[in-house]
Design a protein around this motif. Structure first.
Motif, short mmCIF file in Angstrom:
data_model
loop_
_atom_site.label_atom_id
_atom_site.label_comp_id
_atom_site.label_asym_id
_atom_site.label_seq_id
_atom_site.Cartn_x
_atom_site.Cartn_y
_atom_site.Cartn_z
N SER A 126 -5.57 13.20 -5.34
CA SER A 126 -5.32 14.50 -5.97
C SER A 126 -6.14 15.60 -5.30
O SER A 126 -5.67 16.73 -5.12
CB SER A 126 -5.64 14.43 -7.46
OG SER A 126 -4.74 13.57 -8.13
N ARG A 183 2.59 9.12 -3.99
CA ARG A 183 3.70 9.77 -4.71
C ARG A 183 3.25 10.17 -6.12
O ARG A 183 3.60 11.26 -6.59
CB ARG A 183 4.89 8.82 -4.77
CG ARG A 183 6.17 9.49 -5.28
CD ARG A 183 7.37 8.57 -5.18
NE ARG A 183 7.76 8.35 -3.81
CZ ARG A 183 7.62 7.20 -3.15
NH1 ARG A 183 7.08 6.16 -3.76
NH2 ARG A 183 8.04 7.08 -1.91
N GLY A 186 1.45 13.40 -6.20
CA GLY A 186 2.24 14.61 -5.93
C GLY A 186 2.69 14.78 -4.50
O GLY A 186 3.32 15.78 -4.15
N LYS A 254 2.28 17.30 1.68
CA LYS A 254 2.20 18.11 0.46
C LYS A 254 3.47 18.97 0.38
O LYS A 254 3.85 19.62 1.35
CB LYS A 254 0.97 19.01 0.50
CG LYS A 254 0.83 19.90 -0.74
CD LYS A 254 -0.48 20.67 -0.72
CE LYS A 254 -0.61 21.56 -1.96
NZ LYS A 254 -1.93 22.24 -2.01
#
Length: 256
Positions: A126, A183, A186, A254
Motif C-alpha cells: 500500500s 492486486r 490496488g 499503479k
C-alpha cells in the motif's frame, strides 16, 4: 556472531554481496522489467548494501535519480559509503511500512528479496502504491522457499524446506502470493514471471542457502534427526550436486 540456537551467522553485508554476485541473470531480468529510461526517479526498497543501485543509476543517467531505502542501519551505512559521492544516488534509512516520501514521488519502485522479511506485506505494498506516480511501475522479485529443489533425498529436502519456512523466513512463500497481494493493494498486475537458477557447486550453494548452517539449526531445534542431517549433508557435499530455487518476478502498475 551466533544466533539464538548458538549457530554462527554470516556477516549480513557480505552475504548480500555474495547473493548479488551469483544472481546476475534474474537481477538482469528484474532490471529489464523496470523499463528504465533517462530522467526517471526510482525507489529501491530494501536496497541492502546497494548492490543494484549502480545499474539503475546508469539506466536513468544524470537526469534521473535513484533512492535506496533500507531498515537496517548497517546496510544503509554500507550503501552510503559506496555512493557517498554519487550525485544521483541517495541512500536513506526507512521502514517500508511508513515510507518517508510524499505521495506520487516515484516513476518506478523495486523490491528484491525484501518483502519476504517484512512484518506486514500488505501495508508495504500500500505504501509503494502511495509513493508511485499514477501509471508508475512496480517490480518485485521474491523467492518461494517451499519450492527449493535439491537433488537427492526427497524427504530431507522437504524437511529442510519446512524448517526454513516455519522458522527462518517470515514470509517464506511470498513469491507465489505476489500477484494476489499486489492486486488487493490496488495495483494492476501486468505479468508474473519465474526464474530458477541452477546451482551445481555445493560450496557456492551452501553460502547462499546455508544448507550446513540451517541443517544444524534444524537438528538443534529437533526438526531433523542428527544422523539424517549429517548423512544428507555428506551426500550433498560428495555427490553430483544440483539445486534450484524458484523466484517469482512481479510486474505491476499503479492505475492512472
Amino acid at each position: 556472531m551466533t544466533n539464538a540456537l548458538g549457530v554462527p551467522s554470516p556477516d549480513k553485508v557480505a552475504y548480500m554481496d555474495d547473493v548479488a554476485a551469483v544472481a546476475v541473470d534474474y537481477k538482469r531480468q528484474l532490471l529489464d522489467l523496470l523499463r528504465l529510461e533517462p530522467g526517471l526517479t526510482v525507489l529501491d526498497l530494501g536496497c541492502g548494501p546497494g548492490a543494484d543501485l549502480q545499474a539503475m543509476a546508469d539506466a536513468v543517467t544524470t537526469s534521473g535519480r535513484v533512492v535506496g531505502v533500507d531498515i537496517d542501519q548497517k546496510m544503509v551505512d554500507a550503501a552510503g559509503t559506496r555512493f557517498h559521492d554519487h550525485p544521483h544516488v541517495e541512500v536513506r534509512l526507512g521502514d517500508g511500512h511508513a515510507l518517508p516520501f510524499e505521495d506520487a514521488t516515484f516513476d518506478r519502485a523495486r523490491m528484491d528479496r525484501a518483502l519476504q522479511h517484512v512484518a506486514d506485506p500488505a501495508t508495504v505494498l500500500s505504501e509503494l502504491l502511495r509513493v508511485l506516480k499514477p501509471g508508475g511501475l512496480l517490480r518485485i522479485g521474491e523467492p518461494d522457499w517451499d519450492s527449493l529443489t535439491v537433488d537427492g533425498d526427497l524427504e530431507m529436502n522437504r524437511a529442510f524446506n519446512r524448517f526454513v519456512c516455519s522458522t527462518m523466513v517470515r514470509n517464506a512463500t511470498i513469491g507465489r502470493q505476489l500477484a494476489r497481494l499486489a492486486r488487493a493493494a490496488g495495483f494492476e498486475v501486468e505479468a508474473v514471471h519465474t526464474a530458477a537458477p541452477v546451482f551445481r557447486d555445493f560450496a557456492l550453494a551452501d553460502k547462499i542457502f546455508a544448507f550446513s548452517r540451517n541443517t544444524e539449526r534444524a537438528v538443534r531445534a529437533g526438526a531433523i534427526e542428527r544422523a539424517d542431517g549429517e548423512r544428507w549433508l555428506a551426500e550433498l557435499r560428495s555427490g553430483d550436486f544440483t539445486a534450484a530455487p524458484l523466484m517469482f518476478l512481479l510486474a505491476a502498475r499503479k492505475p492512472w
